[in-house]
Design a protein around this motif. Structure first.
Motif, PDB file in Angstrom:
ATOM      1  N   ALA A   1      84.101  17.811  25.206  1.00  0.00           N
ATOM      2  CA  ALA A   1      83.271  16.833  25.916  1.00  0.00           C
ATOM      3  C   ALA A   1      82.628  17.454  27.149  1.00  0.00           C
ATOM      4  CB  ALA A   1      84.120  15.621  26.311  1.00  0.00           C
ATOM      5  N   ILE A   2      83.397  18.233  27.903  1.00  0.00           N
ATOM      6  CA  ILE A   2      82.857  18.840  29.129  1.00  0.00           C
ATOM      7  C   ILE A   2      81.813  19.901  28.793  1.00  0.00           C
ATOM      8  CG2 ILE A   2      83.450  20.226  31.152  1.00  0.00           C
ATOM      9  CD1 ILE A   2      86.116  18.784  31.239  1.00  0.00           C
ATOM     10  N   VAL A   3      82.089  20.727  27.790  1.00  0.00           N
ATOM     11  CA  VAL A   3      81.124  21.762  27.397  1.00  0.00           C
ATOM     12  C   VAL A   3      79.833  21.124  26.888  1.00  0.00           C
ATOM     13  CG1 VAL A   3      80.683  23.620  25.757  1.00  0.00           C
ATOM     14  CG2 VAL A   3      82.881  23.498  26.924  1.00  0.00           C
ATOM     15  N   TRP A   4      79.955  20.070  26.102  1.00  0.00           N
ATOM     16  CA  TRP A   4      78.772  19.364  25.578  1.00  0.00           C
ATOM     17  C   TRP A   4      77.967  18.768  26.728  1.00  0.00           C
ATOM     18  CZ3 TRP A   4      79.119  15.111  21.196  1.00  0.00           C
ATOM     19  CH2 TRP A   4      77.812  14.859  20.729  1.00  0.00           C
ATOM     20  N   ALA A   5      78.656  18.210  27.711  1.00  0.00           N
ATOM     21  CA  ALA A   5      77.969  17.644  28.879  1.00  0.00           C
ATOM     22  C   ALA A   5      77.226  18.730  29.652  1.00  0.00           C
ATOM     23  CB  ALA A   5      78.980  16.938  29.781  1.00  0.00           C
ATOM     24  N   ILE A   6      77.826  19.912  29.775  1.00  0.00           N
ATOM     25  CA  ILE A   6      77.169  21.019  30.479  1.00  0.00           C
ATOM     26  C   ILE A   6      75.914  21.453  29.718  1.00  0.00           C
ATOM     27  CG2 ILE A   6      77.433  23.442  31.151  1.00  0.00           C
ATOM     28  CD1 ILE A   6      80.338  22.847  31.790  1.00  0.00           C
ATOM     29  N   VAL A   7      75.993  21.487  28.378  1.00  0.00           N
ATOM     30  CA  VAL A   7      74.816  21.842  27.569  1.00  0.00           C
ATOM     31  C   VAL A   7      73.690  20.833  27.795  1.00  0.00           C
ATOM     32  CG1 VAL A   7      73.949  22.055  25.210  1.00  0.00           C
ATOM     33  CG2 VAL A   7      76.154  23.074  25.820  1.00  0.00           C
ATOM     34  N   LEU A   8      74.013  19.535  27.811  1.00  0.00           N
ATOM     35  CA  LEU A   8      73.003  18.505  28.074  1.00  0.00           C
ATOM     36  C   LEU A   8      72.421  18.653  29.472  1.00  0.00           C
ATOM     37  CD1 LEU A   8      74.743  15.369  26.496  1.00  0.00           C
ATOM     38  CD2 LEU A   8      72.727  16.562  25.629  1.00  0.00           C
TER      39      LEU A   8
ATOM     40  N   LEU B   1      78.669   9.557  29.609  1.00  0.00           N
ATOM     41  CA  LEU B   1      79.696   9.067  28.693  1.00  0.00           C
ATOM     42  C   LEU B   1      80.644  10.188  28.264  1.00  0.00           C
ATOM     43  CD1 LEU B   1      77.556   6.689  26.450  1.00  0.00           C
ATOM     44  CD2 LEU B   1      79.229   6.037  28.188  1.00  0.00           C
ATOM     45  N   LEU B   2      80.115  11.378  28.053  1.00  0.00           N
ATOM     46  CA  LEU B   2      80.963  12.514  27.676  1.00  0.00           C
ATOM     47  C   LEU B   2      81.939  12.884  28.790  1.00  0.00           C
ATOM     48  CD1 LEU B   2      78.360  14.789  25.860  1.00  0.00           C
ATOM     49  CD2 LEU B   2      80.428  13.825  24.839  1.00  0.00           C
ATOM     50  N   LEU B   3      81.452  12.892  30.023  1.00  0.00           N
ATOM     51  CA  LEU B   3      82.329  13.229  31.148  1.00  0.00           C
ATOM     52  C   LEU B   3      83.407  12.172  31.343  1.00  0.00           C
ATOM     53  CD1 LEU B   3      79.736  14.610  33.721  1.00  0.00           C
ATOM     54  CD2 LEU B   3      81.398  15.904  32.385  1.00  0.00           C
ATOM     55  N   ILE B   4      83.032  10.905  31.197  1.00  0.00           N
ATOM     56  CA  ILE B   4      84.024   9.836  31.326  1.00  0.00           C
ATOM     57  C   ILE B   4      85.042   9.920  30.187  1.00  0.00           C
ATOM     58  CG2 ILE B   4      84.353   7.340  31.259  1.00  0.00           C
ATOM     59  CD1 ILE B   4      81.622   7.089  32.656  1.00  0.00           C
ATOM     60  N   ALA B   5      84.556  10.218  28.974  1.00  0.00           N
ATOM     61  CA  ALA B   5      85.465  10.377  27.831  1.00  0.00           C
ATOM     62  C   ALA B   5      86.402  11.565  28.043  1.00  0.00           C
ATOM     63  CB  ALA B   5      84.661  10.555  26.547  1.00  0.00           C
ATOM     64  N   GLY B   6      85.862  12.669  28.591  1.00  0.00           N
ATOM     65  CA  GLY B   6      86.700  13.828  28.874  1.00  0.00           C
ATOM     66  C   GLY B   6      87.779  13.504  29.887  1.00  0.00           C
TER      67      GLY B   6
END
Length: 226
Positions: A123-130, A157-162
């Motif tokens: 989730a964190i890596v995906w958020a960084i890519v976005l 949402l990804l950061l909150i999910a992470g």
């Protein structure tokens, strides 16, 4: 304007990167210690080496909260640690520590913790890519559009999910520890085990996304009236 915005984006990226790097660093230290302990055991059949490996295998990082918060300073500083400078013991209060204890965790709990840890990382890596894609779009002057709104919403949402996955993983760990570990002056806590930085950044991203969305809707309504 773009230069200032880029600087702010880099600062946010550094905060996210720091959070990921700290987690990866401690995971790396644990893996390194485990490999070194395994090598020592393979090279030596010493009972002391086996015992050290068992202690390392059961190492857990725990957060602590004093039970006597309302019973004065001396009750809070009920422990002590040796000060090599003065050659005497000084009173201390622990907020976290690493402890070696065997837990009775089921394979379901262990698997769940592993999956939650993996989901947090993804989730964190995906958020960084976005976030990288958002920076690129801003530098190309593609700022106020619905694609950036979607990126900000997904990133939030990804950061909150992470954060949620990390919190749940720590909760499972503390629950298993409470079954086998009771400390004299402290209760186990998860307050120091989970960083709220990711949660704050995620909520901020959602707020910015909604601000962008309101601005875009107002712009579209104004274009229609014209």
């Amino acid at each position: 304007m773009k230069r200032r915005l880029n600087i702010l984006c880099v600062l946010v990226l550094l905060v996210l990167g720091y959070s990921v790097a700290v987690t990866a660093y401690y995971m790396g230290l644990g893996m390194k210690a485990g490999v070194e302990a395994s090598q020592e055991i393979m090279e030596s059949s010493d009972k002391e080496a086996m015992e050290s490996f068992r202690k390392l295998e059961g190492m857990e990082y725990i957060g602590l909260i004093p039970r006597s918060l309302n019973q004065g300073v001396m009750k809070l500083l009920s422990d002590s640690i040796y000060n090599e400078k003065s050659g005497e013991y000084v009173p201390v209060m622990y907020s976290s520590m690493a402890v070696s204890v065997r837990t009775n965790r089921s394979w379901v709990s262990s698997a769940a913790s592993g999956v939650l840890g993996l989901l947090t990382f993804v989730a964190i890596v995906w958020a960084i890519v976005l976030f990288f894609k958002l920076i690129v779009a801003v530098n190309r002057s593609h700022i106020f559009n619905w694609q950036n709104v979607r990126r900000l919403r997904r990133m939030g949402l990804l950061l909150i999910a992470g954060f949620g996955c990390s919190l749940l993983s720590c909760y499972l760990s503390v629950c298993s520890l409470r079954e086998v570990l009771v400390l004299q002056n402290y209760d186990l806590s998860i307050s120091d085990l989970v960083s709220t930085t990711i949660l704050v950044i995620g909520l901020t991203a959602l707020i910015v996304a909604e601000v962008f969305a309101i601005g875009l809707k107002l712009q579209e309504e104004q274009d229609l009236t014209i």
